[in-house]
Design a protein around this motif. Structure first.
Motif, short mmCIF file in Angstrom:
data_model
loop_
_atom_site.label_atom_id
_atom_site.label_comp_id
_atom_site.label_asym_id
_atom_site.label_seq_id
_atom_site.Cartn_x
_atom_site.Cartn_y
_atom_site.Cartn_z
N ASP A 139 33.26 97.97 52.58
CA ASP A 139 32.78 98.85 51.52
C ASP A 139 31.76 98.22 50.58
O ASP A 139 31.40 98.81 49.58
N VAL A 140 31.29 97.01 50.91
CA VAL A 140 30.33 96.33 50.04
C VAL A 140 29.06 96.03 50.86
O VAL A 140 29.15 95.46 51.95
N PRO A 141 27.89 96.42 50.36
CA PRO A 141 26.65 96.15 51.10
C PRO A 141 26.41 94.65 51.29
O PRO A 141 26.67 93.85 50.40
N VAL A 142 25.91 94.30 52.48
CA VAL A 142 25.65 92.91 52.83
C VAL A 142 24.23 92.53 52.39
O VAL A 142 23.29 93.29 52.60
N ASP A 143 24.10 91.34 51.79
CA ASP A 143 22.80 90.81 51.38
C ASP A 143 22.58 89.51 52.14
O ASP A 143 23.13 88.46 51.78
N PHE A 144 21.78 89.55 53.21
CA PHE A 144 21.58 88.38 54.05
C PHE A 144 20.80 87.28 53.33
O PHE A 144 20.96 86.11 53.64
N GLU A 145 19.96 87.66 52.40
CA GLU A 145 19.22 86.67 51.62
C GLU A 145 20.18 85.78 50.83
O GLU A 145 19.95 84.58 50.70
N GLN A 146 21.27 86.36 50.33
CA GLN A 146 22.26 85.58 49.58
C GLN A 146 22.95 84.56 50.47
O GLN A 146 23.31 83.47 50.02
N ILE A 147 23.13 84.88 51.74
CA ILE A 147 23.76 83.94 52.68
C ILE A 147 22.89 82.69 52.82
O ILE A 147 23.38 81.57 52.71
N THR A 148 21.60 82.88 53.04
CA THR A 148 20.72 81.71 53.19
C THR A 148 20.62 80.92 51.89
O THR A 148 20.55 79.69 51.91
N LYS A 149 20.62 81.60 50.75
CA LYS A 149 20.57 80.90 49.47
C LYS A 149 21.81 80.03 49.27
O LYS A 149 21.71 78.89 48.79
N LYS A 150 22.96 80.55 49.62
CA LYS A 150 24.20 79.77 49.47
C LYS A 150 24.18 78.54 50.36
O LYS A 150 24.61 77.47 49.94
N VAL A 151 23.68 78.68 51.59
CA VAL A 151 23.61 77.54 52.50
C VAL A 151 22.63 76.50 51.95
O VAL A 151 22.94 75.31 51.92
#
Length: 166
Positions: free
Chosen positions: A70-82
């Protein structure tokens, strides 16, 4: 009565968006040298609001990520975290269900972002694995193979445009 109709329309739109949700992803991180590095990256990714579960595979440096429905995925946030953990993304593959997605010119939108399919030559249905080929999501050699030096712009794109391959 008019307010009730608006709430019903918003509820139906929200349910429809949730069905189009990306379900899971496989993320390979380069630069991990020990279990502490993997643990740091896992902890950083787990803090994202759309991540439900993470299973690390330390032998392949791969994280299998399950997304909340139920929460939209933000792929940019994944790369930023890595990157903030001191590492880089080697590849990112995600699974999306095409039963509820309309493709127009091999392009679909999800949330505010646009996804351009680079090698889809047939109609898609059901769960399909997509590989991100943009810089930051794949090695430079893969990005150059699919996108060349300058990626093609997508007409009527909203938000960020992601280029994906099947």
């Amino acid at each position: 009565m008019k307010t009730l109709k608006i709430y019903i329309i918003l509820f139906i739109a929200t349910v429809t968006v949730a069905k189009a949700q990306f379900t899971k992803a496989e993320l390979q991180v380069s630069g991990l040298t020990c279990s502490l590095c993997a643990r740091t990256t896992e902890k950083s990714l787990k803090a994202l609001p759309f991540v439900s579960e993470i299973k690390p595979d330390l032998i392949r440096n791969v994280f299998t990520i399950t997304f909340k429905s139920d929460v939209p995925v933000d792929f940019e946030q994944i790369t930023k975290k890595v990157k903030n953990s001191g590492f880089s993304v080697n590849y990112l593959k995600t699974t999306v269900n095409f039963d509820n997605i309309k493709l127009a010119d091999n392009t679909f939108t999800y949330g505010n972002d646009t996804y351009k399919l680079l090698n889809a030559d047939k109609a898609l249905s059901g769960p399909v694995s997509l590989t991100f080929v943009d810089k930051g999501f794949a090695p430079n050699s893969v990005s150059k193979k699919y996108l060349g030096k300058t990626p093609e712009e997508t007409a009527n794109a909203t938000g960020r445009t992601y280029h994906v391959a099947i």
